[in-house]
Each structure stands twice: as structure tokens, then as C-alpha cells.
Design a protein around this motif. Sequence first.
Motif, PDB file in Angstrom:
ATOM      1  N   THR A  83     -14.637  15.847  15.718  1.00 42.66           N
ATOM      2  CA  THR A  83     -13.512  15.621  16.614  1.00 42.66           C
ATOM      3  C   THR A  83     -13.900  14.589  17.665  1.00 42.66           C
ATOM      4  N   GLY A  84     -12.887  14.037  18.287  1.00 47.70           N
ATOM      5  CA  GLY A  84     -13.126  13.061  19.338  1.00 47.70           C
ATOM      6  C   GLY A  84     -13.041  11.640  18.826  1.00 47.70           C
ATOM      7  N   ASP A  85     -12.524  10.774  19.647  1.00 44.94           N
ATOM      8  CA  ASP A  85     -12.259   9.376  19.313  1.00 44.94           C
ATOM      9  C   ASP A  85     -13.461   8.672  18.681  1.00 44.94           C
ATOM     10  N   ASP A  86     -14.581   8.639  19.400  1.00 44.10           N
ATOM     11  CA  ASP A  86     -15.757   7.902  18.927  1.00 44.10           C
ATOM     12  C   ASP A  86     -16.361   8.503  17.659  1.00 44.10           C
TER      13      ASP A  86
ATOM     14  N   VAL B 142      -7.040  15.813  19.961  1.00 46.54           N
ATOM     15  CA  VAL B 142      -6.065  14.818  19.505  1.00 46.54           C
ATOM     16  C   VAL B 142      -6.429  14.317  18.109  1.00 46.54           C
ATOM     17  N   LEU B 143      -7.712  14.265  17.797  1.00 45.49           N
ATOM     18  CA  LEU B 143      -8.193  13.717  16.523  1.00 45.49           C
ATOM     19  C   LEU B 143      -9.171  14.658  15.847  1.00 45.49           C
ATOM     20  N   ILE B 144      -9.002  14.795  14.532  1.00 46.88           N
ATOM     21  CA  ILE B 144      -9.952  15.557  13.721  1.00 46.88           C
ATOM     22  C   ILE B 144     -10.180  14.771  12.440  1.00 46.88           C
ATOM     23  N   ALA B 145     -11.426  14.667  12.030  1.00 53.51           N
ATOM     24  CA  ALA B 145     -11.735  14.086  10.719  1.00 53.51           C
ATOM     25  C   ALA B 145     -12.393  15.163   9.874  1.00 53.51           C
TER      26      ALA B 145
ATOM     27  N   SER C  36      -5.780  27.874   8.845  1.00 53.95           N
ATOM     28  CA  SER C  36      -6.949  28.657   8.427  1.00 53.95           C
ATOM     29  C   SER C  36      -7.968  27.771   7.714  1.00 53.95           C
ATOM     30  N   HIS C  37      -7.495  26.788   6.940  1.00 63.62           N
ATOM     31  CA  HIS C  37      -8.424  25.868   6.274  1.00 63.62           C
ATOM     32  C   HIS C  37      -9.162  24.997   7.286  1.00 63.62           C
ATOM     33  N   LEU C  38      -8.471  24.580   8.339  1.00 62.44           N
ATOM     34  CA  LEU C  38      -9.132  23.816   9.405  1.00 62.44           C
ATOM     35  C   LEU C  38     -10.214  24.669  10.064  1.00 62.44           C
ATOM     36  N   GLY C  39      -9.899  25.926  10.315  1.00 63.30           N
ATOM     37  CA  GLY C  39     -10.874  26.834  10.918  1.00 63.30           C
ATOM     38  C   GLY C  39     -12.095  27.031  10.023  1.00 63.30           C
ATOM     39  N   MET C  40     -11.851  27.197   8.712  1.00 63.49           N
ATOM     40  CA  MET C  40     -12.967  27.354   7.766  1.00 63.49           C
ATOM     41  C   MET C  40     -13.828  26.095   7.732  1.00 63.49           C
ATOM     42  N   ALA C  41     -13.178  24.924   7.711  1.00 64.87           N
ATOM     43  CA  ALA C  41     -13.921  23.661   7.678  1.00 64.87           C
ATOM     44  C   ALA C  41     -14.763  23.505   8.938  1.00 64.87           C
ATOM     45  N   MET C  42     -14.217  23.922  10.077  1.00 69.65           N
ATOM     46  CA  MET C  42     -14.957  23.829  11.341  1.00 69.65           C
ATOM     47  C   MET C  42     -16.191  24.732  11.289  1.00 69.65           C
ATOM     48  N   ARG C  43     -16.000  25.956  10.829  1.00 70.70           N
ATOM     49  CA  ARG C  43     -17.123  26.901  10.750  1.00 70.70           C
ATOM     50  C   ARG C  43     -18.197  26.420   9.765  1.00 70.70           C
TER      51      ARG C  43
END
Length: 114
Positions: A19-22, A80-83, A6-13
Amino acid sequence: MSKAFSHLGMAMRAGKLVTGDDTVLKSIRQGKAHLVIVAGDASDNTKKKFRDKCGFYNVKMAEAFDRVELGKAIGKEARVLIAVTDAGFARMIATQLTSYSEVDHIDKTTGQQR
């Protein structure tokens, strides 16, 4: 782990995730990443690359979930990656994750495991 989801979802919103390698690599280099999450089913090369980068730039890294779960947590396809680019969200999420990589345990002055 559901709180971390849920915290990841809140941070995304809130626009505090990349996200993504580059994009993740760029945020690490620019000092914007506070926490990097790598999916457990990422390739060994990807894990090593980001473990090394996070270690060099002193960014916390966690290996958690799998790519489908990571994507689902942020309302996207497999990731695969999230910052996490916000210190507050990074702290909240990090407290929910228990599988930190050895990056957190390396003394930056000596390079030795603590």
C-alpha cells in the motif's frame, strides 16, 4: 463485494499486498504488481497517474470502494492505493470487482480502445 473484502484481507495476511503511493509505484515498475486498486475517492491526479502507469506497464487497475473501506478490508487505516503482488490473489479479487478502469480495454499494440 464482501468476497473481494475477504480476499483482500487474506492477501494482506499472506503478505501479498503493498500500500501507499511510492510502494505501489515501485511494485508496478518492478513488474511485481498484478492488480492495482485505487479508491473511488482518490484525487483525480492520483487516479490519472496510476491509470497511466498501469497502462504503460500493462497492469490491471480497478477503481473500487473508498479509502476507508479499502483500509478496513486490510485491517489498516484509510488507504487510497493497494497493489496485489500475487497472481492468484489478483485473479480472485479481480473476479469480484466489476468496476475496471479503461486500462483493461486498451489494445497495447495500437493504443486504441477495444
